[in-house]
Write a protein that holds these residues in place. Structure first.
Motif: not given
Length: 111
Positions: A21-30
């Motif tokens: 998700g981070l690699q795909n720039n998913v916003p607000g992911l945690k």
């Protein structure tokens, strides 16, 4: 949306999903822990969760139709009213196959 790990062996997969998700720039992911899970969803229990606050709901029929168009444009054929009874990997191509093992999956139906 919360994707929740309820077993310890699910945590590595959850972390891998987070990294993708981070690699795909998913916003607000945690990633959040058990306490934060309960704060967000009082009736939910888990060890760890992936919190994706901007996840949307999609019309899956529209998504599937888009995949179908891509598949057909690539030369695929879509069969409807075709009950699949078995799928297996081909060990070798049949003599009449023009594609060789380019598509090594055998799909069988009742006929």
């Amino acid at each position: 949306k919360l994707i929740v790990a309820v077993e310890h062996d699910e945590i590595p997969r959850l972390k891998a999903l987070y990294e993708r998700g981070l690699q795909n720039n998913v916003p607000g992911l945690k990633l959040i822990g058990a306490k934060e899970i309960q704060e967000k969803e009082p009736f939910c229990r888990g060890l760890m969760a992936l919190d994706s606050p901007y996840t949307g709901i999609v019309d899956y029929k529209q998504v599937a139709q888009s995949y179908a168009r891509d598949f057909q444009e690539a030369g695929g054929t879509i069969l409807t009213d075709f009950e699949v009874t078995n799928m297996e990997m081909a060990k070798e191509s049949s003599p009449e196959s023009e594609d060789g093992l380019k598509y090594p999956v055998i799909v069988r139906n009742k006929k």
